[in-house]
Design an enzyme around this catalytic site. Structure first.
Site, PDB file in Angstrom:
ATOM      1  N   ARG A 116       3.969   8.051   9.124  1.00 16.19           N
ATOM      2  CA  ARG A 116       2.871   7.182   9.574  1.00 16.19           C
ATOM      3  C   ARG A 116       2.968   5.823   8.896  1.00 16.19           C
ATOM      4  NH1 ARG A 116      -1.624   4.305   6.929  1.00 16.19           N
ATOM      5  NH2 ARG A 116      -3.201   3.969   8.552  1.00 16.19           N
ATOM      6  N   VAL A 117       2.770   4.782   9.681  1.00 19.42           N
ATOM      7  CA  VAL A 117       2.730   3.411   9.159  1.00 19.42           C
ATOM      8  C   VAL A 117       1.438   2.766   9.626  1.00 19.42           C
ATOM      9  CG1 VAL A 117       3.819   1.140   9.191  1.00 19.42           C
ATOM     10  CG2 VAL A 117       5.241   3.198   9.123  1.00 19.42           C
ATOM     11  N   GLY A 118       0.717   2.154   8.712  1.00 18.90           N
ATOM     12  CA  GLY A 118      -0.518   1.469   9.055  1.00 18.90           C
ATOM     13  C   GLY A 118      -0.301  -0.008   9.289  1.00 18.90           C
ATOM     14  N   ASP A 119      -1.339  -0.776   9.048  1.00 15.90           N
ATOM     15  CA  ASP A 119      -1.278  -2.209   9.338  1.00 15.90           C
ATOM     16  C   ASP A 119      -0.602  -3.024   8.251  1.00 15.90           C
ATOM     17  OD1 ASP A 119      -3.664  -1.559   7.731  1.00 15.90           O
ATOM     18  OD2 ASP A 119      -4.030  -3.715   7.810  1.00 15.90           O
ATOM     19  N   THR A 154       0.828  -1.206   0.000  1.00 14.43           N
ATOM     20  CA  THR A 154       0.000   0.000   0.000  1.00 14.43           C
ATOM     21  C   THR A 154       0.862   1.256   0.000  1.00 14.43           C
ATOM     22  OG1 THR A 154      -1.820   1.108   1.165  1.00 14.43           O
ATOM     23  CG2 THR A 154      -0.090   0.157   2.512  1.00 14.43           C
ATOM     24  N   THR A 176      -7.874  -4.690   4.904  1.00 15.65           N
ATOM     25  CA  THR A 176      -7.838  -3.420   4.193  1.00 15.65           C
ATOM     26  C   THR A 176      -8.665  -2.413   4.969  1.00 15.65           C
ATOM     27  OG1 THR A 176      -8.247  -2.346   2.043  1.00 15.65           O
ATOM     28  CG2 THR A 176      -9.846  -3.984   2.757  1.00 15.65           C
ATOM     29  N   GLY A 177      -8.404  -1.119   4.734  1.00  7.64           N
ATOM     30  CA  GLY A 177      -9.151  -0.083   5.424  1.00  7.64           C
ATOM     31  C   GLY A 177      -8.288   0.695   6.388  1.00  7.64           C
ATOM     32  N   HIS A 178      -8.851   1.102   7.497  1.00  5.38           N
ATOM     33  CA  HIS A 178      -8.149   1.942   8.461  1.00  5.38           C
ATOM     34  C   HIS A 178      -7.177   1.107   9.301  1.00  5.38           C
ATOM     35  CE1 HIS A 178     -11.374   4.679   7.318  1.00  5.38           C
ATOM     36  NE2 HIS A 178     -10.617   5.649   7.806  1.00  5.38           N
ATOM     37  N   GLY A 179      -5.904   1.278   9.008  1.00  2.85           N
ATOM     38  CA  GLY A 179      -4.890   0.426   9.593  1.00  2.85           C
ATOM     39  C   GLY A 179      -4.782   0.502  11.098  1.00  2.85           C
TER      40      GLY A 179
END
Length: 328
Positions: free
Chosen positions: A213-216, A203, A236-239
């Site tokens: 910033r790092v998400g999931d 992603t 998927t979506g808000h990490g």
């Protein structure tokens, strides 16, 4: 005579199951089912083209690991897909930073986060897995490693993405909107002809996020998890919400407990909803979706809001499926 043999075989198998302790009888039933393989699942409608690339590997007896890498590379290289790889929307400083992870059937893992100027972070993640003693490299260190491995530097900020960013700068306000591709991912999981599972996730993260910033997506257990004895899942979506529940690992563990992939995805989404409500937060602008695949080639998906879809490719063909959802 053949019918009689089949009948006696069924009777013998049934007697054996009845004589086994319950836990072993259940395992024997699972082993006796026909496996739907090979099969590949991926998130969102761009998963159809990614699946087609993965199927080139799976349909010729190739390894699931190679299939998922090749599949998501297709999406990483497409400048029209604005939430992955080349063409991904930048952070609030105008920099395209990419995250990815990969996991094979032997629990080998590799990951990169906040990687700039490299079009295929999934392949860098695989190189981390196979060529270093580590499992995750980030930022400048990930970039240095990628260059040492021969990955070329490229400008990933397309004209369309830069135009959107400059327009955003006029207000510099982040307001997530459910199901627009400013926070979406391609996650892919596959079961190959040998019965082995692997997964990949890549992603560009939330559009206009804070730099760093790092998400999931690059976090094993959050954005992706594979257990070759049980199954695989990706998110998927808000990490931030997926990280909070270690979501993909949760889905796999629910399958280990006997849940179908569909039921496991549903329970994981409900856990996120429970955590969100306990923090007095609204679900209005939070979207999370999971897809899951077990060792039998059974699959499922679930999300908070409607609008999430996923692609499935097996012997029946390549198909886009709308995920069931919690909120109407």
């Amino acid at each position: 005579m053949d019918s009689r043999r089949k009948f006696l075989k069924k009777i013998g198998a049934g007697s054996l199951l009845l004589s086994l302790p319950p836990i072993y009888a259940q395992q024997a039933k699972v082993l006796s089912r026909e496996v739907n393989k090979p099969i590949v699942l991926s998130t969102w409608d761009f998963g159809l083209k990614a699946n087609a690339e993965a199927w080139k590997v799976l349909s010729t007896g190739g390894r699931a690991l190679d299939a998922v890498e090749q599949g998501v590379r297709y999406t990483e290289a497409d400048p029209t897909e604005r939430s992955v790889g080349y063409g991904g929307r930048p952070d609030r400083d105008g920099k395209v930073t990419l995250d990815a992870c990969i996991m094979d059937e032997n629990a080998n893992i590799g990951s990169v986060a906040a990687l700039e100027q490299i079009k295929h972070p999934i392949s860098v993640a695989r190189a981390v897995m196979e060529k270093t003693p580590h499992v995750m490299l980030v930022g400048d260190g990930a970039l240095q490693f990628a260059q040492e491995q021969g990955f070329p530097l490229e400008n990933l900020l397309t004209e369309a993405s830069e135009k959107e960013w400059r327009e955003w700068l006029k207000t510099a306000k982040y307001e997530p909107v459910v199901n627009i591709e400013n926070h979406d991912t391609i996650g892919m999981i596959a079961l190959d002809e040998q019965g082995n599972l692997s997964g990949a996730c890549t992603t560009s993260g939330m559009a206009f996020k804070m730099h760093g910033r790092v998400g999931d997506s690059p976090i094993i257990g959050a954005g992706l998890y594979v257990d070759n004895e049980v199954g695989a899942a990706t998110a998927t979506g808000h990490g931030e919400e997926v990280i909070r529940t270690v979501g993909s690992h949760l889905v796999v563990e629910l399958m280990r407990q006997g849940h179908t992939p569909q039921k496991a995805c549903e329970e994981a989404v409900k856990r996120i909803i429970k955590f969100t409500e306990s923090r007095k937060k609204t679900l209005d602008n939070i979207q999370v979706g999971f897809i899951a695949l077990n060792k039998q080639g059974e699959y499922g998906a679930y999300c908070i809001h409607g609008g999430f879809n996923y692609a499935k490719y097996d012997d029946a063909g390549n198909q886009l499926i709308s995920s069931p959802h919690y909120l109407i």
